[in-house]
Design a protein around this motif. Structure first.
Motif: not given
Length: 332
Positions: A101-105, A279-283, A322-326
């Motif tokens: 959820d977080w990295p996708q957001a 994203a904001m929860a992760g922030v 956040f941006y690496g291959p998953r």
């Protein structure tokens, strides 16, 4: 055998195979998890669920065997949770937040993130130039609580002391708390005011960048640029990224309000808020981590190479996260 009993028996014989199949799928999902279901079972689940609801409706309307009605009601209630959202434990939900959820957001806001980064750099560049022309601009950009002998009038020795001085545990705790409160306020405000077409968000990002640019100019002008950058980045990589992501979330909401499409502005803003919520929860978590690095790690680690190594490591970790291959998310 009465006519009613005969109808009930035929009704059950015609449909019982589907009920039993649905029951077997639900039993499997309850004993293991929804992810244990095969693709065939996942596709069959909603079809069998609707068929069972139809059977329940007929059974109620024709007053068939109450035992059949009770069985269908129970089976329908059990299947409902797996058709309209697989049940999961809090631990599973937390794992899903960090895994998907977080990295996708964050990845979904990449355009807004680039804009927020550009605005921050612009603010830093403008402040660098203005402080270079007139030192009084420094106090317009830097919060008084962050100055602490770090201003254009300070000597080389006093500036250097702020980068390596051990303030003790009490001082570190106070400074960490102050900085976390300040940066959390900037991040949350940048997100919360995004509804005003993103204008306050951009202004806050400019101001935050300006504060950074003003401080950079003071230290670089005194020959302490390398030392100050290491001092800053040990926590700044995480902290600045968190603020930029919060700004990006605010810009996403502002864009939705300015260009709602076919939806009303309120509907568009609500949809954007749901998209950026993870994203904001992760922030908030990032700011907590930055506060710890700010108040403890940065002051206790006084070796410049170690500071740069920690900064590079955090940058690599966040970039890959956040941006690496998953891996492809398995069907559930």
């Amino acid at each position: 055998m009465s006519e009613l009993q005969l109808k009930s028996q035929r009704f059950r014989q015609d449909r019982e195979a589907d009920w039993r199949r649905l029951e077997a799928i639900v039993d499997k999902a309850e004993k293991k998890s929804a992810s244990a279901l095969s693709d065939t079972e996942i596709r069959a689940l909603p079809v069998l669920y609707r068929s069972t609801l139809s059977s329940l409706s007929v059974a109620r309307a024709t007053s068939l065997d109450q035992g059949v009605i009770g069985y269908l009601e129970s089976l329908s209630a059990r299947a409902y949770f797996f058709v309209y959202g697989a049940r999961s434990t809090p631990q599973e939900q937390l794992a899903a937040f960090f895994r998907h959820d977080w990295p996708q957001a964050v990845r979904g806001m990449w355009r807004e993130t680039l804009v927020a980064l550009a605005v921050t750099i612009l603010g830093a560049a403008v402040a660098w130039h203005l402080v270079g022309t007139d030192n009084d601009w420094y106090f317009a950009f830097v919060n008084a609580g962050l100055v602490q002998d770090r201003d254009p009038t300070a000597s080389y020795a006093s500036l250097r002391a702020t980068l390596y001085h051990d303030e003790g545990s009490d001082g570190l705790s106070f400074f960490a708390t102050y900085l976390f409160t300040h940066n959390a306020s900037v991040a949350i405000t940048a997100f919360a005011l995004g509804f005003a077409f993103g204008a306050p968000t951009i202004l806050l990002l400019l101001m935050n960048g300006a504060m950074l640019g003003a401080m950079l100019h003071v230290f670089y002008s005194k020959g302490l640029g390398y030392e100050f950058t290491g001092w800053l980045l040990i926590h700044g990589v995480t902290e600045l990224l968190a603020i930029i992501l919060a700004g990006a979330a605010g810009l996403r909401i502002g864009w939705a309000v300015a260009f709602p499409g076919r939806n009303s502005r309120l509907e568009a803003m609500s949809a954007a808020g749901r998209q950026t919520g993870a994203a904001m929860a992760g922030v908030v978590l990032m700011l907590l981590l930055a506060g710890l690095l700010e108040g403890f790690g940065r002051q206790l680690i006084v070796n410049d190479v170690a500071r740069y190594a920690i900064a590079a490591t955090t940058a690599l970790i966040w970039g890959l996260y956040f941006y690496g291959p998953r891996p492809t998310k398995a069907a559930a």
